[in-house]
Design a protein around this motif. Structure first.
Motif, PDB file in Angstrom:
ATOM      1  N   LEU A 192     -46.052 -92.566 -34.042  1.00  0.00           N
ATOM      2  CA  LEU A 192     -44.663 -92.210 -34.302  1.00  0.00           C
ATOM      3  C   LEU A 192     -43.867 -92.162 -33.003  1.00  0.00           C
ATOM      4  CD1 LEU A 192     -42.544 -90.994 -36.416  1.00  0.00           C
ATOM      5  CD2 LEU A 192     -43.310 -88.794 -35.536  1.00  0.00           C
ATOM      6  N   VAL A 193     -44.439 -91.549 -31.982  1.00  0.00           N
ATOM      7  CA  VAL A 193     -43.784 -91.457 -30.675  1.00  0.00           C
ATOM      8  C   VAL A 193     -43.608 -92.847 -30.069  1.00  0.00           C
ATOM      9  CG1 VAL A 193     -44.048 -90.622 -28.303  1.00  0.00           C
ATOM     10  CG2 VAL A 193     -44.536 -89.099 -30.232  1.00  0.00           C
ATOM     11  N   GLN A 194     -44.630 -93.679 -30.135  1.00  0.00           N
ATOM     12  CA  GLN A 194     -44.540 -95.025 -29.578  1.00  0.00           C
ATOM     13  C   GLN A 194     -43.499 -95.857 -30.316  1.00  0.00           C
ATOM     14  OE1 GLN A 194     -46.018 -96.124 -26.693  1.00  0.00           O
ATOM     15  NE2 GLN A 194     -44.570 -97.785 -27.008  1.00  0.00           N
ATOM     16  N   ASP A 195     -43.452 -95.733 -31.648  1.00  0.00           N
ATOM     17  CA  ASP A 195     -42.440 -96.454 -32.428  1.00  0.00           C
ATOM     18  C   ASP A 195     -41.026 -96.011 -32.037  1.00  0.00           C
ATOM     19  OD1 ASP A 195     -44.422 -97.839 -33.748  1.00  0.00           O
ATOM     20  OD2 ASP A 195     -44.295 -96.648 -35.593  1.00  0.00           O
ATOM     21  N   ALA A 196     -40.846 -94.703 -31.859  1.00  0.00           N
ATOM     22  CA  ALA A 196     -39.533 -94.189 -31.443  1.00  0.00           C
ATOM     23  C   ALA A 196     -39.171 -94.700 -30.057  1.00  0.00           C
ATOM     24  CB  ALA A 196     -39.538 -92.657 -31.467  1.00  0.00           C
ATOM     25  N   ARG A 197     -40.153 -94.755 -29.163  1.00  0.00           N
ATOM     26  CA  ARG A 197     -39.917 -95.274 -27.806  1.00  0.00           C
ATOM     27  C   ARG A 197     -39.485 -96.742 -27.880  1.00  0.00           C
ATOM     28  NH1 ARG A 197     -44.320 -93.529 -25.303  1.00  0.00           N
ATOM     29  NH2 ARG A 197     -43.242 -91.897 -24.173  1.00  0.00           N
ATOM     30  N   ASP A 198     -40.186 -97.527 -28.687  1.00  0.00           N
ATOM     31  CA  ASP A 198     -39.874 -98.960 -28.817  1.00  0.00           C
ATOM     32  C   ASP A 198     -38.476 -99.196 -29.389  1.00  0.00           C
ATOM     33  OD1 ASP A 198     -42.428 -99.455 -27.849  1.00  0.00           O
ATOM     34  OD2 ASP A 198     -43.275 -99.921 -29.829  1.00  0.00           O
TER      35      ASP A 198
END
Length: 77
Positions: free
Chosen positions: A28-34
């Protein structure tokens, strides 16, 4: 509500408060970062709490979940 290091979030905009250890939360964090929706309010410290906001933003905080929960109950009383 204060989430540490002088940063604040609006209580009425929080959808969820999560621990950062699980793989789905890390995704979830990585998707938000992307997508450009990640707000890192840790100031270089270890992430201890993750807020999911109603605007699809994900906010990282260095304050413990128990402390955040206590602060939330202080604001709602």
């Amino acid at each position: 509500m204060n989430i540490g290091n002088g940063s604040v979030v609006a209580l009425n905009r929080i959808i969820s408060i999560l621990h950062p250890e699980s793989a789905p939360v890390k995704r979830l964090v990585q998707d938000a970062r992307d997508k450009g929706f990640l707000i890192d309010a840790t100031y270089g410290k270890k992430t201890r709490t993750i807020f999911v906001m109603d605007s699809e933003h994900v906010v990282l905080s260095a304050v413990n979940v128990d402390t955040i929960t206590s602060r939330m109950t202080d604001h709602t009383d």
